[in-house]
Enzyme design. Structure first.
Site, PDB file in Angstrom:
ATOM      1  N   GLN A  83       6.351   8.322  -4.180  1.00  0.00           N
ATOM      2  CA  GLN A  83       5.648   7.579  -5.231  1.00  0.00           C
ATOM      3  C   GLN A  83       5.769   8.235  -6.603  1.00  0.00           C
ATOM      4  O   GLN A  83       5.369   7.627  -7.604  1.00  0.00           O
ATOM      5  CB  GLN A  83       4.184   7.361  -4.871  1.00  0.00           C
ATOM      6  CG  GLN A  83       3.305   8.581  -4.967  1.00  0.00           C
ATOM      7  CD  GLN A  83       1.831   8.231  -4.801  1.00  0.00           C
ATOM      8  OE1 GLN A  83       1.189   8.764  -3.917  1.00  0.00           O
ATOM      9  NE2 GLN A  83       1.288   7.359  -5.614  1.00  0.00           N
ATOM     10  N   HIS A 124      -2.427  11.240  -3.925  1.00  0.00           N
ATOM     11  CA  HIS A 124      -3.644  11.470  -4.738  1.00  0.00           C
ATOM     12  C   HIS A 124      -3.456  12.534  -5.807  1.00  0.00           C
ATOM     13  O   HIS A 124      -4.433  13.033  -6.360  1.00  0.00           O
ATOM     14  CB  HIS A 124      -4.864  11.796  -3.854  1.00  0.00           C
ATOM     15  CG  HIS A 124      -5.061  10.817  -2.756  1.00  0.00           C
ATOM     16  ND1 HIS A 124      -5.102   9.463  -2.964  1.00  0.00           N
ATOM     17  CD2 HIS A 124      -5.204  10.977  -1.410  1.00  0.00           C
ATOM     18  CE1 HIS A 124      -5.266   8.834  -1.825  1.00  0.00           C
ATOM     19  NE2 HIS A 124      -5.320   9.725  -0.863  1.00  0.00           N
ATOM     20  N   GLU A 177       0.844  -1.201   0.000  1.00  0.00           N
ATOM     21  CA  GLU A 177       0.000   0.000   0.000  1.00  0.00           C
ATOM     22  C   GLU A 177       0.875   1.245   0.000  1.00  0.00           C
ATOM     23  O   GLU A 177       1.772   1.392   0.843  1.00  0.00           O
ATOM     24  CB  GLU A 177      -0.934   0.023   1.215  1.00  0.00           C
ATOM     25  CG  GLU A 177      -1.776   1.298   1.227  1.00  0.00           C
ATOM     26  CD  GLU A 177      -3.044   1.224   2.065  1.00  0.00           C
ATOM     27  OE1 GLU A 177      -3.262   0.209   2.751  1.00  0.00           O
ATOM     28  OE2 GLU A 177      -3.818   2.189   2.020  1.00  0.00           O
ATOM     29  N   GLY A 210       1.168   4.945   0.894  1.00  0.00           N
ATOM     30  CA  GLY A 210       0.477   5.817   1.848  1.00  0.00           C
ATOM     31  C   GLY A 210       0.227   5.068   3.136  1.00  0.00           C
ATOM     32  O   GLY A 210      -0.720   4.297   3.261  1.00  0.00           O
ATOM     33  N   VAL A 211       1.137   5.280   4.112  1.00  0.00           N
ATOM     34  CA  VAL A 211       1.019   4.572   5.394  1.00  0.00           C
ATOM     35  C   VAL A 211       0.081   5.340   6.323  1.00  0.00           C
ATOM     36  O   VAL A 211      -0.620   4.764   7.145  1.00  0.00           O
ATOM     37  CB  VAL A 211       2.433   4.417   6.031  1.00  0.00           C
ATOM     38  CG1 VAL A 211       2.357   3.908   7.459  1.00  0.00           C
ATOM     39  CG2 VAL A 211       3.283   3.484   5.168  1.00  0.00           C
ATOM     40  N   GLY A 212       0.041   6.667   6.158  1.00  0.00           N
ATOM     41  CA  GLY A 212      -0.785   7.509   7.037  1.00  0.00           C
ATOM     42  C   GLY A 212       0.075   8.212   8.076  1.00  0.00           C
ATOM     43  O   GLY A 212       1.222   7.841   8.314  1.00  0.00           O
ATOM     44  N   GLY A 213      -0.506   9.251   8.675  1.00  0.00           N
ATOM     45  CA  GLY A 213       0.222   9.963   9.728  1.00  0.00           C
ATOM     46  C   GLY A 213       1.172  11.023   9.204  1.00  0.00           C
ATOM     47  O   GLY A 213       1.836  11.700   9.989  1.00  0.00           O
ATOM     48  N   GLU A 249      -7.313   4.723  -4.726  1.00  0.00           N
ATOM     49  CA  GLU A 249      -8.290   5.374  -3.852  1.00  0.00           C
ATOM     50  C   GLU A 249      -8.372   6.877  -4.115  1.00  0.00           C
ATOM     51  O   GLU A 249      -7.470   7.467  -4.703  1.00  0.00           O
ATOM     52  CB  GLU A 249      -7.881   5.187  -2.383  1.00  0.00           C
ATOM     53  CG  GLU A 249      -8.123   3.804  -1.856  1.00  0.00           C
ATOM     54  CD  GLU A 249      -7.927   3.723  -0.346  1.00  0.00           C
ATOM     55  OE1 GLU A 249      -7.855   4.767   0.330  1.00  0.00           O
ATOM     56  OE2 GLU A 249      -7.830   2.591   0.147  1.00  0.00           O
ATOM     57  N   ASP A 264       5.828   5.061   2.011  1.00  0.00           N
ATOM     58  CA  ASP A 264       5.459   6.436   2.361  1.00  0.00           C
ATOM     59  C   ASP A 264       6.650   7.357   2.123  1.00  0.00           C
ATOM     60  O   ASP A 264       7.806   6.939   2.235  1.00  0.00           O
ATOM     61  CB  ASP A 264       5.023   6.515   3.828  1.00  0.00           C
ATOM     62  CG  ASP A 264       4.088   7.689   4.081  1.00  0.00           C
ATOM     63  OD1 ASP A 264       2.873   7.448   4.245  1.00  0.00           O
ATOM     64  OD2 ASP A 264       4.564   8.851   4.113  1.00  0.00           O
TER      65      ASP A 264
HETATM   66  C1  LIG Z   1      -4.266   9.251   3.393  1.00  0.00           C
HETATM   67  S1  LIG Z   1      -2.728   8.877   4.143  1.00  0.00           S
HETATM   68  C2  LIG Z   1      -2.716   7.110   4.051  1.00  0.00           C
HETATM   69  C3  LIG Z   1      -3.718   6.467   4.964  1.00  0.00           C
HETATM   70  C4  LIG Z   1      -3.578   4.980   5.091  1.00  0.00           C
HETATM   71  N1  LIG Z   1      -3.396   4.311   3.833  1.00  0.00           N
HETATM   72  C5  LIG Z   1      -4.812   4.410   5.764  1.00  0.00           C
HETATM   73  O1  LIG Z   1      -5.772   3.995   5.048  1.00  0.00           O
HETATM   74  O2  LIG Z   1      -4.854   4.329   7.006  1.00  0.00           O
HETATM   75  C6  LIG Z   1      -1.614   9.374   2.903  1.00  0.00           C
HETATM   76  C7  LIG Z   1      -0.145   9.098   3.186  1.00  0.00           C
HETATM   77  O3  LIG Z   1       0.534   9.271   1.944  1.00  0.00           O
HETATM   78  C8  LIG Z   1       1.814   9.792   2.185  1.00  0.00           C
HETATM   79  N2  LIG Z   1       2.309  10.473   0.970  1.00  0.00           N
HETATM   80  C9  LIG Z   1       2.029  11.732   0.536  1.00  0.00           C
HETATM   81  N3  LIG Z   1       2.706  12.003  -0.592  1.00  0.00           N
HETATM   82  C10 LIG Z   1       3.420  10.893  -0.905  1.00  0.00           C
HETATM   83  C11 LIG Z   1       4.322  10.555  -1.945  1.00  0.00           C
HETATM   84  N4  LIG Z   1       4.622  11.414  -2.915  1.00  0.00           N
HETATM   85  N5  LIG Z   1       4.887   9.333  -1.943  1.00  0.00           N
HETATM   86  C12 LIG Z   1       4.591   8.441  -0.957  1.00  0.00           C
HETATM   87  N6  LIG Z   1       3.751   8.714   0.063  1.00  0.00           N
HETATM   88  C13 LIG Z   1       3.165   9.912   0.105  1.00  0.00           C
HETATM   89  C14 LIG Z   1       1.619  10.732   3.364  1.00  0.00           C
HETATM   90  O4  LIG Z   1       2.848  10.911   4.062  1.00  0.00           O
HETATM   91  C15 LIG Z   1       0.532  10.044   4.169  1.00  0.00           C
HETATM   92  O5  LIG Z   1       1.096   9.329   5.243  1.00  0.00           O
END
Ligand SMILES: C[S@@+](CC[C@H](N)C(=O)[O-])C[C@H]1O[C@@H](n2cnc3c(N)ncnc32)[C@H](O)[C@@H]1O
Length: 394
Positions: free
Chosen positions: A249, A274, A198, A200-203, A299, A230
């Site tokens: 990403q 996104h 996945e 996007g780890v979150g936080g 998503e 992430d």
């Molecule tokens: C919406 S959160 C993910 C939530 C998680 N997947 C969940 O469902 O609990 C988005 C994550 O994407 C990461 N993110 C943002 N831009 C990114 C990039 N260019 N490459 C990788 N990760 C990124 C952020 O740091 C954030 O932690």
């Protein structure tokens, strides 16, 4: 060791036994015990009001040897190892062969022993007077045992929505209701030793925050290996069966190196920035690392439309520079064999390797698989329309 046990459990009892003998019972035991405690959610019981205290000893055995761990649950939380003070009622002991435990946790469902573990309740001399005259047996006394036994019997698999709420991801709730769709598209893989990645780890920038969906997937796929990508360093969230990788990403090299090390994947989910260019780069880079019959999910498709938040646009809904326009082109690719004129569309590399696409509110699934049926009527219309008594296209 976790990965070795999952692989051995797939092959059967003899391979698990060989793995245990190589590493020694004590070298292996922490893995199944950790997994049992993760799946049993004893912390939820600890939070119940007036439930009292409960404790148990998990004993794993192999070839005449045994190793045990004491688990105490009460208003103060879950304690592993030596209890702070003696339990009011002696702990119940759950005894299981380490091979049977590993097979129950990581093997295919048919390998789960129908006999279940042995339960050694505290002595009747302690329990019977209490049951007859009181004081009442605390609720946690039975609850902690039942939770661990359920895990070893692999019974009562939770619905993904329940897991989303439990693990604190927004995949179900006020913002999104994705879990019903994930359950439909991933349910058949639940008992397989899948690799899931996945983005996007979150936080966001907080290294200790996030990881809700990674834990949700870990529990949903009891034999799965979960990888989280992430832009922020999330190593503090690494756990058995969960590995995080720091990568942007939008950087194909970084994604490729991650996929070379941990792929190929059965499932890839993009829940990262996104931003359309990022989503498109990630898809182009990682789709080749999806197995045949694998599923790629994207998503939060609203990012494709919103200029203020994700640099999206509503000006041309078919523009392939934006996520939804890019995906719509693949819908035509599903029918690549049916076009009569060469100039109608430019062939895409995925025309022959995407076999299905499913769209829901803000969520798309792309299924990898052979898409070469031949298109026999189109080929007649192109090459010999007179057979059908119609004219060819000019
Ligand atoms: C919406 S959160 C993910 C939530 C998680 N997947 C969940 O469902 O609990 C988005 C994550 O994407 C990461 N993110 C943002 N831009 C990114 C990039 N260019 N490459 C990788 N990760 C990124 C952020 O740091 C954030 O932690």
């Amino acid at each position: 060791m976790t990965h070795a046990l999952i692989a051995a459990a797939d092959r059967g009892h003899a391979d698990v036994a060989a793995t245990v003998e190589k590493a020694g019972l004590r070298g292996v035991a922490a893995v199944p015990i950790n997994e049992m405690l993760f799946r049993a959610h004893l912390d939820e019981l600890a939070a119940l009001d007036d439930a009292g205290e409960g404790s148990l000893v998990i004993t794993l055995t192999h070839g005449g040897e045994e190793t045990s761990v004491l688990v105490s649950v009460g208003p103060g939380g879950v304690e592993i190892g030596k209890a702070a003070r003696p339990a009011e009622i002696p702990p119940t002991v759950i005894v299981q062969g380490v091979c049977e435990a590993a097979l129950a946790l990581y093997g295919p469902p048919e390998r789960v022993s129908s006999a279940g573990p042995e339960i050694r309740w505290p002595s009747p001399h302690t329990m019977v007077p209490r049951l007859v005259r009181g004081p009442a047996v605390p609720r946690l006394f039975h609850a902690v045992v039942q939770r661990v036994v359920h895990v070893l019997e692999r019974s009562r698999p939770a619905h993904l929505t329940e897991l989303a709420v439990r693990h604190g991801t927004d995949k179900w709730g006020f913002l999104h209701q994705y879990t019903q769709h994930y359950e439909r598209h991933f349910g058949h893989l639940r008992d397989r030793p899948v690799r899931i990645c996945e983005i996007g780890v979150g936080g966001y920038g907080d290294p200790r925050a996030g990881g809700g969906s990674l834990s949700m997937w870990k529990e949903f796929f009891p034999r799965g290996l979960v990888y989280g990508v992430d832009i922020a360093d999330k190593r503090a969230l690494d756990r058995p069966r969960i590995t995080t990788v720091r990568a942007d990403q939008s950087d194909p090299e970084a994604l490729r190196s991650m996929a070379e090390e941990f792929g190929p994947f059965d499932i890839i989910i993009d829940d990262g920035s996104h931003m359309s260019p990022h989503v498109i780069t990630s898809f182009r880079t990682l789709f080749p690392y999806l197995v045949e019959d694998g599923v790629y999910a994207v998503e939060d498709l609203h990012g494709s439309y919103w200029p203020q938040l994700f640099e999206g646009s509503e000006d041309d809904l078919n523009d392939p520079a934006y996520t939804v326009g890019f995906l719509k082109q693949m819908v035509d690719g599903l029918n690549h064999e049916e076009f009569l004129k060469k100039e109608t569309r430019v062939a895409r590399p995925t025309d022959r390797t995407i076999k299905g696409m499913h769209f829901y509110h803000n969520l798309a699934f792309i299924e990898k698989g052979r898409n070469e049926e031949g298109g026999p009527i189109a080929s007649v219309l192109r090459e010999a329309p007179e057979i059908l008594g119609v004219e060819g296209l000019q």
